[in-house]
Design a protein around this motif. Structure first.
Motif, short mmCIF file in Angstrom:
data_model
loop_
_atom_site.label_atom_id
_atom_site.label_comp_id
_atom_site.label_asym_id
_atom_site.label_seq_id
_atom_site.Cartn_x
_atom_site.Cartn_y
_atom_site.Cartn_z
N ARG A 107 0.82 -1.21 0.00
CA ARG A 107 0.00 0.00 0.00
C ARG A 107 0.86 1.26 0.00
NH1 ARG A 107 -5.43 -0.38 -1.27
NH2 ARG A 107 -6.25 -2.31 -0.43
N SER A 108 0.25 2.35 -0.45
CA SER A 108 0.86 3.67 -0.39
C SER A 108 -0.23 4.69 -0.09
CB SER A 108 1.55 4.03 -1.70
OG SER A 108 2.64 3.20 -1.96
N ILE A 109 0.14 5.76 0.60
CA ILE A 109 -0.83 6.80 0.95
C ILE A 109 -0.07 8.09 1.18
CG2 ILE A 109 -0.69 6.31 3.42
CD1 ILE A 109 -3.61 6.98 3.68
N THR A 110 -0.72 9.21 0.90
CA THR A 110 -0.16 10.52 1.21
C THR A 110 -1.02 11.19 2.28
OG1 THR A 110 0.81 10.83 -0.99
CG2 THR A 110 0.46 12.80 0.32
N LEU A 111 -0.38 11.60 3.35
CA LEU A 111 -1.06 12.23 4.48
C LEU A 111 -0.60 13.68 4.62
CD1 LEU A 111 -0.52 9.42 7.15
CD2 LEU A 111 -2.53 9.76 5.71
N ALA A 112 -1.49 14.51 5.13
CA ALA A 112 -1.14 15.87 5.54
C ALA A 112 -1.09 15.87 7.06
CB ALA A 112 -2.16 16.87 5.03
N VAL A 113 0.05 16.25 7.61
CA VAL A 113 0.21 16.27 9.07
C VAL A 113 0.66 17.65 9.51
CG1 VAL A 113 0.75 13.81 9.15
CG2 VAL A 113 2.60 15.45 8.98
N GLN A 114 0.21 18.05 10.68
CA GLN A 114 0.57 19.36 11.23
C GLN A 114 1.55 19.17 12.38
OE1 GLN A 114 -2.51 21.71 13.28
NE2 GLN A 114 -1.82 23.47 12.11
N CYS A 115 2.68 19.86 12.30
CA CYS A 115 3.70 19.76 13.34
C CYS A 115 4.21 21.15 13.67
CB CYS A 115 4.86 18.87 12.88
SG CYS A 115 4.40 17.18 12.45
N ARG A 116 3.50 21.84 14.52
CA ARG A 116 3.92 23.18 14.93
C ARG A 116 5.12 23.08 15.87
NH1 ARG A 116 0.98 27.38 13.41
NH2 ARG A 116 -1.20 27.14 12.75
N PRO A 117 5.97 24.12 15.90
CA PRO A 117 7.12 24.11 16.81
C PRO A 117 6.70 23.93 18.26
CG PRO A 117 7.31 25.89 15.20
CD PRO A 117 5.92 25.33 15.06
N ASN A 118 7.47 23.14 18.99
CA ASN A 118 7.22 22.92 20.42
C ASN A 118 5.85 22.28 20.68
OD1 ASN A 118 9.72 24.25 21.08
ND2 ASN A 118 8.66 26.20 20.74
N ALA A 119 5.37 21.49 19.74
CA ALA A 119 4.08 20.81 19.91
C ALA A 119 4.15 19.46 19.20
CB ALA A 119 2.94 21.64 19.34
N ASN A 120 3.35 18.51 19.67
CA ASN A 120 3.28 17.22 19.00
C ASN A 120 2.53 17.33 17.68
OD1 ASN A 120 4.60 15.91 21.14
ND2 ASN A 120 2.68 15.60 22.25
N CYS A 121 2.85 16.45 16.75
CA CYS A 121 2.19 16.44 15.46
C CYS A 121 0.76 15.92 15.58
CB CYS A 121 2.95 15.57 14.46
SG CYS A 121 4.62 16.15 14.06
N SER A 122 -0.06 16.24 14.59
CA SER A 122 -1.42 15.74 14.51
C SER A 122 -1.78 15.52 13.04
CB SER A 122 -2.41 16.71 15.17
OG SER A 122 -2.31 17.99 14.59
N LEU A 123 -2.84 14.77 12.81
CA LEU A 123 -3.25 14.44 11.45
C LEU A 123 -4.23 15.49 10.93
CD1 LEU A 123 -3.14 12.33 9.17
CD2 LEU A 123 -4.98 11.10 10.34
N VAL A 124 -4.03 15.90 9.68
CA VAL A 124 -4.88 16.91 9.06
C VAL A 124 -5.83 16.28 8.05
CG1 VAL A 124 -4.92 18.94 7.56
CG2 VAL A 124 -3.24 18.78 9.40
N SER A 125 -5.28 15.46 7.17
CA SER A 125 -6.09 14.95 6.07
C SER A 125 -5.44 13.73 5.42
CB SER A 125 -6.29 16.03 5.01
OG SER A 125 -7.09 15.57 3.94
N ILE A 126 -6.25 13.00 4.66
CA ILE A 126 -5.76 11.92 3.81
C ILE A 126 -5.98 12.36 2.37
CG2 ILE A 126 -6.10 9.54 3.07
CD1 ILE A 126 -7.01 8.93 5.92
N ALA A 127 -4.92 12.38 1.56
CA ALA A 127 -5.04 12.78 0.16
C ALA A 127 -5.71 11.68 -0.63
CB ALA A 127 -3.66 13.09 -0.41
#
Length: 227
Positions: free
Chosen positions: A202-222
């Motif tokens: 499988r393959s997938i492209t994800l959009a993830v948010q990683c602001r400075p000094n904060a943990n990453c989170s999931l934004v979207s699935i392309a």
């Protein structure tokens, strides 16, 4: 016959060319501009399947996290890890999306567990693209009747070329929302009653948010995999 979770390739940020132009023209957010750029260069997901005793018409969700196998077999969806690196987080997120266990997890629990990964910034969050990966209640029930579950491993993850080019063209753009596109590839293992089993790339492209000094989170699935 038991069915697996549907493919991720048909959901998410499936904007038309007109919508992309409109988004860029009105300058809504850097996220939408970057997502439009990435979507412009997308290609259909290439799935190379290899099954053993796979039910007729069944389809699988796939890939997942670099390192050890990731499973939803503990009775709940994996929790988001405290990671600040976009690529590492995307690997874990892909594992979460593609792993499930109908023996121990209800559909509502699956959705709730997935939503815990979503960014809290509602202006960027694309929950429908993530929730769409979970089958409807009837299909989930049929999967549960067959004790179907899946685990996944990641083989590679990278920033797609379109995303890297967008950053090269405007290095400061990322500081608006700190949203990164990451393409992840791997393999999923699926099993069900009476020794049924299968595996699929499988393959997938994800959009993830990683602001400075904060943990990453999931934004979207392309909707498509980006090279």
């Amino acid at each position: 016959m038991p069915k697996r979770l549907p493919s991720l390739s048909g959901y998410g940020l499936g904007w038309s060319t007109r919508q992309r132009i409109t988004v860029i023209a009105i300058g809504l957010t850097v996220l939408l501009a970057l997502a439009a750029t990435v979507a412009l260069f997308t290609g259909r997901t290439g799935n190379s399947a290899s099954h053993t005793n796979t039910p007729t018409g069944a389809r699988s969700t796939a890939s997942a996290s670099a390192g050890p196998t990731v499973s939803a077999g503990a009775g709940s969806v994996a929790k988001p890890p405290p990671l600040a690196d976009p690529v590492a987080f995307a690997k874990a997120a892909a594992a979460m999306v593609w792993s499930y266990d109908t023996r121990t997890t209800s559909r509502s629990e699956q959705l709730a567990g997935m939503k815990a990964w979503l960014t809290a910034e509602t202006k960027y969050a694309d929950w429908p693209s993530i929730a769409a990966q979970v089958p409807d209640p009837v299909l989930w029930s049929r999967m549960a009747d067959q004790d179907q579950y899946a685990t996944a491993t990641v083989s590679e993850a990278h920033y797609p070329s379109a995303f890297k080019q967008a950053l090269a063209d405007d290095p400061d753009a990322i500081t608006e929302a700190y949203i990164y596109a990451v393409t992840v590839t791997g393999k999923q293992q699926i099993a069900w009653k009476q020794g049924g089993a299968g595996a699929e790339d499988r393959s997938i492209t994800l959009a993830v948010q990683c602001r400075p000094n904060a943990n990453c989170s999931l934004v979207s699935i392309a909707p498509h995999v980006v090279p």
